[in-house]
Design a protein around this motif. Structure first.
Motif, PDB file in Angstrom:
ATOM      1  N   PHE A  80       0.829  -1.204   0.000  1.00  0.00           N
ATOM      2  CA  PHE A  80       0.000   0.000   0.000  1.00  0.00           C
ATOM      3  C   PHE A  80       0.866   1.258   0.000  1.00  0.00           C
ATOM      4  N   LEU A  81       2.184   1.096   0.048  1.00  0.00           N
ATOM      5  CA  LEU A  81       3.100   2.239   0.013  1.00  0.00           C
ATOM      6  C   LEU A  81       3.765   2.341  -1.350  1.00  0.00           C
ATOM      7  N   THR A  82       4.065   3.565  -1.759  1.00  0.00           N
ATOM      8  CA  THR A  82       4.896   3.793  -2.936  1.00  0.00           C
ATOM      9  C   THR A  82       6.042   4.700  -2.516  1.00  0.00           C
ATOM     10  N   LEU A  83       7.245   4.187  -2.601  1.00  0.00           N
ATOM     11  CA  LEU A  83       8.438   4.932  -2.193  1.00  0.00           C
ATOM     12  C   LEU A  83       9.490   4.843  -3.289  1.00  0.00           C
ATOM     13  N   THR A  84      10.249   5.914  -3.454  1.00  0.00           N
ATOM     14  CA  THR A  84      11.345   5.903  -4.409  1.00  0.00           C
ATOM     15  C   THR A  84      12.532   5.173  -3.818  1.00  0.00           C
ATOM     16  N   GLN A  85      13.475   4.810  -4.654  1.00  0.00           N
ATOM     17  CA  GLN A  85      14.649   4.077  -4.200  1.00  0.00           C
ATOM     18  C   GLN A  85      15.511   4.916  -3.261  1.00  0.00           C
ATOM     19  N   ASP A  86      15.435   6.247  -3.359  1.00  0.00           N
ATOM     20  CA  ASP A  86      16.257   7.110  -2.519  1.00  0.00           C
ATOM     21  C   ASP A  86      15.493   7.627  -1.296  1.00  0.00           C
ATOM     22  N   ALA A  87      14.389   6.958  -0.929  1.00  0.00           N
ATOM     23  CA  ALA A  87      13.615   7.376   0.244  1.00  0.00           C
ATOM     24  C   ALA A  87      14.420   7.172   1.516  1.00  0.00           C
ATOM     25  N   HIS A  88      14.157   8.010   2.524  1.00  0.00           N
ATOM     26  CA  HIS A  88      14.828   7.908   3.812  1.00  0.00           C
ATOM     27  C   HIS A  88      13.899   7.274   4.847  1.00  0.00           C
ATOM     28  N   GLU A  89      14.472   6.957   6.022  1.00  0.00           N
ATOM     29  CA  GLU A  89      13.665   6.344   7.081  1.00  0.00           C
ATOM     30  C   GLU A  89      12.453   7.203   7.443  1.00  0.00           C
ATOM     31  N   ARG A  90      12.657   8.516   7.465  1.00  0.00           N
ATOM     32  CA  ARG A  90      11.556   9.416   7.819  1.00  0.00           C
ATOM     33  C   ARG A  90      10.436   9.337   6.784  1.00  0.00           C
ATOM     34  N   ASP A  91      10.800   9.196   5.489  1.00  0.00           N
ATOM     35  CA  ASP A  91       9.793   9.046   4.446  1.00  0.00           C
ATOM     36  C   ASP A  91       8.984   7.773   4.651  1.00  0.00           C
ATOM     37  N   LEU A  92       9.677   6.680   5.000  1.00  0.00           N
ATOM     38  CA  LEU A  92       8.989   5.418   5.252  1.00  0.00           C
ATOM     39  C   LEU A  92       8.056   5.536   6.447  1.00  0.00           C
ATOM     40  N   GLU A  93       8.530   6.168   7.514  1.00  0.00           N
ATOM     41  CA  GLU A  93       7.704   6.333   8.709  1.00  0.00           C
ATOM     42  C   GLU A  93       6.456   7.152   8.408  1.00  0.00           C
ATOM     43  N   GLN A  94       6.616   8.270   7.704  1.00  0.00           N
ATOM     44  CA  GLN A  94       5.463   9.121   7.390  1.00  0.00           C
ATOM     45  C   GLN A  94       4.477   8.404   6.477  1.00  0.00           C
ATOM     46  N   ALA A  95       4.987   7.597   5.560  1.00  0.00           N
ATOM     47  CA  ALA A  95       4.100   6.852   4.673  1.00  0.00           C
ATOM     48  C   ALA A  95       3.306   5.803   5.447  1.00  0.00           C
ATOM     49  N   LEU A  96       3.950   5.135   6.392  1.00  0.00           N
ATOM     50  CA  LEU A  96       3.247   4.140   7.207  1.00  0.00           C
ATOM     51  C   LEU A  96       2.178   4.794   8.073  1.00  0.00           C
ATOM     52  N   LEU A  97       2.500   5.938   8.639  1.00  0.00           N
ATOM     53  CA  LEU A  97       1.525   6.646   9.469  1.00  0.00           C
ATOM     54  C   LEU A  97       0.361   7.176   8.633  1.00  0.00           C
ATOM     55  N   ALA A  98       0.644   7.585   7.392  1.00  0.00           N
ATOM     56  CA  ALA A  98      -0.420   8.068   6.516  1.00  0.00           C
ATOM     57  C   ALA A  98      -1.376   6.940   6.118  1.00  0.00           C
ATOM     58  N   HIS A  99      -0.885   5.729   6.185  1.00  0.00           N
ATOM     59  CA  HIS A  99      -1.708   4.551   5.870  1.00  0.00           C
ATOM     60  C   HIS A  99      -1.782   3.656   7.113  1.00  0.00           C
ATOM     61  N   LEU A 100      -2.068   4.279   8.251  1.00  0.00           N
ATOM     62  CA  LEU A 100      -1.989   3.563   9.524  1.00  0.00           C
ATOM     63  C   LEU A 100      -2.942   2.370   9.572  1.00  0.00           C
ATOM     64  N   ARG A 101      -4.121   2.526   8.997  1.00  0.00           N
ATOM     65  CA  ARG A 101      -5.084   1.426   9.039  1.00  0.00           C
ATOM     66  C   ARG A 101      -4.532   0.196   8.301  1.00  0.00           C
ATOM     67  N   GLN A 102      -4.014   0.403   7.073  1.00  0.00           N
ATOM     68  CA  GLN A 102      -3.443  -0.720   6.327  1.00  0.00           C
ATOM     69  C   GLN A 102      -2.210  -1.277   7.027  1.00  0.00           C
ATOM     70  N   PHE A 103      -1.443  -0.383   7.648  1.00  0.00           N
ATOM     71  CA  PHE A 103      -0.262  -0.798   8.394  1.00  0.00           C
ATOM     72  C   PHE A 103      -0.649  -1.729   9.537  1.00  0.00           C
ATOM     73  N   LEU A 104      -1.693  -1.359  10.273  1.00  0.00           N
ATOM     74  CA  LEU A 104      -2.134  -2.190  11.394  1.00  0.00           C
ATOM     75  C   LEU A 104      -2.706  -3.518  10.913  1.00  0.00           C
ATOM     76  N   VAL A 105      -3.389  -3.504   9.769  1.00  0.00           N
ATOM     77  CA  VAL A 105      -3.905  -4.755   9.212  1.00  0.00           C
ATOM     78  C   VAL A 105      -2.755  -5.699   8.883  1.00  0.00           C
ATOM     79  N   GLU A 106      -1.687  -5.166   8.285  1.00  0.00           N
ATOM     80  CA  GLU A 106      -0.536  -6.007   7.953  1.00  0.00           C
ATOM     81  C   GLU A 106       0.197  -6.467   9.210  1.00  0.00           C
TER      82      GLU A 106
END
Length: 261
Positions: A95-121
């Motif tokens: 459910f996430l789309t990240l570029t190859q040069d994404a940083h940890e903060r980008d991953l964290e913000q993406a997971l929080l933006a999709h918190l419901r799907q994150f919790l399901v997984e």
């Protein structure tokens, strides 16, 4: 019905497991899972977690049985078994789309933006406790990427996000975090906190050596995600604005999008 009887020749197993699921759950299992031990595992998880048929299908198709985590064995046996059932490797973050040069903060913000799907997984029982949780230790400030509390394990779960491959020093850092959480956040009735290092890839031998003498319960899991369209391809496809303009200016049977060369 004949397939069901052949799949469950032991009457006791039928009564204790398969008979506790709706018939169409069993049809899904018979159709999609051929191994008896794997099928029984999905039945037990469906009963324990109350999965609907659609959730069961999604879990089978994502290979959940083969993604069970293997934790560093420092927990009591019962809690260790439960942790291995709950935690996965790899995690599927499609459910996430990240570029190859994404940083940890980008991953964290993406997971929080999709918190419901994150919790399901993550699975049943995870309660979100915070992100960038501050800890003051020895006059220095530290932050936990993600903090969860698991209602069945009765413990905090600290997640450290890494967008690159696992490195041995990550285990020492997590060991440090777990000691601090156990001292500063853990209730006397809670079980020992568990650490999970989520990384893009790991060398299993390196991970095994890194965990061998660690005194805290922690695991290392990979994660998978979709990548954004590469920059070199963006100009070869029509933009949303171009599509909308084309659709609004012509009847639908006259619309044609000229492919880029």
């Amino acid at each position: 019905m004949r397939a069901f009887a052949q799949a469950w020749p032991d009457g006791a197993i039928v009564q204790q497991a398969a008979a506790q699921l709706p018939w169409f759950h069993n049809c899904v299992l018979l159709d999609k899972v051929k191994d008896a031990a794997e099928r029984l595992w999905y039945i037990q998880q469906s009963i324990r977690n109350g999965w609907s048929r659609n959730v069961l299908v999604r879990q089978i198709e994502s290979g959940l049985f083969h993604r069970q985590g293997k934790f560093h064995p420092t927990l009591p046996l019962a809690q260790s078994d439960l942790a291995n059932q709950i935690l996965k490797d790899p995690y599927n973050f499609d459910f996430l789309t990240l570029t190859q040069d994404a940083h940890e903060r980008d991953l964290e913000q993406a997971l929080l933006a999709h918190l419901r799907q994150f919790l399901v997984e993550m699975g049943t029982g995870f309660a979100f406790a915070g992100s960038q949780v501050p800890l003051e230790i020895g006059g220095e400030d530290f932050k936990l990427d993600l903090l969860f509390y698991h209602l069945k394990l009765r413990c905090f779960i600290v997640i450290d996000l890494k967008v690159g491959p696992f490195k041995p020093e990550y285990a020492g850092k997590m060991n440090f975090y777990l000691s601090a959480v156990d001292d500063m956040l853990r209730h006397p009735d809670d079980k020992p906190s568990i650490g999970l290092i989520l990384c893009k890839a790991k060398n299993k031998i390196v991970a095994e050596y890194a965990l061998r003498d660690i005194g805290k319960p922690l695991g290392i899991s990979e994660f998978q995600h979709l990548e954004k369209l590469p920059d070199q391809l963006k100009g070869t496809l029509p933009t949303i604005e171009e599509l909308e303009a084309e659709l609004s200016s012509k009847p639908i049977d006259q619309v044609s999008i000229k492919p880029a060369t």
